[in-house]
Design an enzyme around this catalytic site. Structure first.
Site, PDB file in Angstrom:
ATOM      1  N   THR A  21       0.973  -1.447  -0.093  1.00  0.00           N
ATOM      2  CA  THR A  21      -0.006   0.119   0.125  1.00  0.00           C
ATOM      3  C   THR A  21       0.994   1.332  -0.131  1.00  0.00           C
ATOM      4  O   THR A  21       1.525   1.478   1.009  1.00  0.00           O
ATOM      5  CB  THR A  21      -0.998   0.046   1.134  1.00  0.00           C
ATOM      6  N   LYS A  57      -0.451   5.444   8.251  1.00  0.00           N
ATOM      7  CA  LYS A  57       0.480   5.507   7.157  1.00  0.00           C
ATOM      8  C   LYS A  57      -0.486   5.814   5.800  1.00  0.00           C
ATOM      9  O   LYS A  57      -0.449   6.400   5.078  1.00  0.00           O
ATOM     10  CB  LYS A  57       1.114   4.486   6.917  1.00  0.00           C
ATOM     11  N   LYS A 117      -7.072   1.425  -3.490  1.00  0.00           N
ATOM     12  CA  LYS A 117      -7.044   1.177  -2.020  1.00  0.00           C
ATOM     13  C   LYS A 117      -7.396   2.337  -1.175  1.00  0.00           C
ATOM     14  O   LYS A 117      -7.708   2.214   0.167  1.00  0.00           O
ATOM     15  CB  LYS A 117      -5.476   0.648  -2.005  1.00  0.00           C
TER      16      LYS A 117
END
Length: 302
Positions: free
Chosen positions: A106, A249, A181
């Site tokens: 990711t 994050k 995502k």
């Protein structure tokens, strides 16, 4: 465009990065009959994997990918990804022409587009393919994989990704997988905060919350989060799943991309701050459902 339903033929795969996600993902590839060589920054972890699954371990990314038909990676962030891809010992230095690199990290859409361009200039292919489903999804081989990149490259790798992907879908060009995502994480953040507020509200009002969740989960409020995290949130158990540090994050990537695109994400920005509060309370490694602990502290119920 989704993955073909046909059975994948055996191929040589290099897998780079053996964290909580990559370790079982590489294992599923080996168990599916593929010839897998792994690389991990901590070499002992790669040797451990090879002993457990019967594959091979390599000392550098370039060595791991040398004979591979497909290269897959799952590391921490943009810088980690560049470190295993670029440079003298990076994957791109060792890959055969026309090989596809599949990145499950990711990361930002920018790094996906950057590495796609570098790959194409070298006669290679790059597919950004972040996953959803967490540690449990990786262990059980039922991840959702969102892919960005050229359709022919995706079509070549999709059957192989089925070893650990329940749904493998191309959502657009390079970088689109990472954007998808981000959409996923924005949705999850809002759902977890809403569920946290609802459970805390109900408990403070003296309701039997397992019973209440059972009732409302049969209606419009039903969700994966309620199914899988509702009871553990009631019990105050946060020692599994996707860590708060990683969610922050990911939400940082969402907020940075939104700023570049001129998009407002007011609720996401607020929940990101709430996760910062959870970190300050010692919950950096807790599951993302720990947002409810923050509310209990504020309510004096922790």
């Amino acid at each position: 465009m989704t993955s073909p339903s046909s059975q994948a033929t055996s191929v040589r795969v290099a897998f780079l990065g053996l964290g909580v996600m990559g370790y079982p993902m590489a294992g599923h590839l080996q168990r599916a009959g593929h010839q897998v060589t792994v690389y991990n920054r901590t070499a002992a972890k790669a040797q451990q994997w090879a002993k457990a699954y019967g594959g091979a371990a390599a000392a550098t990314p370039a060595e791991a990918v040398r004979d591979a038909d497909i290269v897959a990676a799952c590391v921490g962030n943009d810088d980690d990804l560049r470190s295993i891809v670029l440079g003298e010992h990076g994957a791109f230095a060792g890959m055969k022409a026309d090989t596809v690199f599949v990145d499950h990290t990711t990361a930002s859409a920018d790094v996906a587009r950057e590495l796609y361009a570098v790959a194409r200039a070298k006669g290679l292919h790059f597919v950004d393919a972040p996953v959803s489903g967490g540690e449990a999804g990786a262990k059980n081989g039922v991840l959702t994989i969102m892919c960005g990149g050229d359709a022919p490259a995706f079509d070549r790798v999709a059957p192989t990704l089925g070893a650990y992907g329940r749904a493998v879908t191309r959502v657009g060009e390079a970088g689109a997988g990472q954007i998808a995502k981000m959409v996923n994480q924005i949705c999850i953040a809002g759902l977890v905060q809403g569920l946290s507020e609802a459970i805390n509200f109900g408990q403070c009002a003296g309701l039997d919350m397992p019973l209440v969740l059972d009732v409302i989960n049969k209606g419009a409020a039903a969700s994966w989060q309620m199914d899988n995290r509702g009871q553990t949130m009631i019990d105050g158990k946060f020692d599994f799943g996707f860590a708060v540090d990683w969610m922050r994050k990911d939400l940082g990537l969402c907020l940075a991309e939104a700023q570049r695109n001129g998009v407002s994400l007011p609720v996401t920005a607020l929940i990101d701050q709430f996760y910062g509060d959870v970190q300050a309370l010692g919950g950096s490694r807790w599951d993302t459902s720990s947002l409810i602990h923050r509310l209990r502290v504020l309510s004096g119920k922790a």
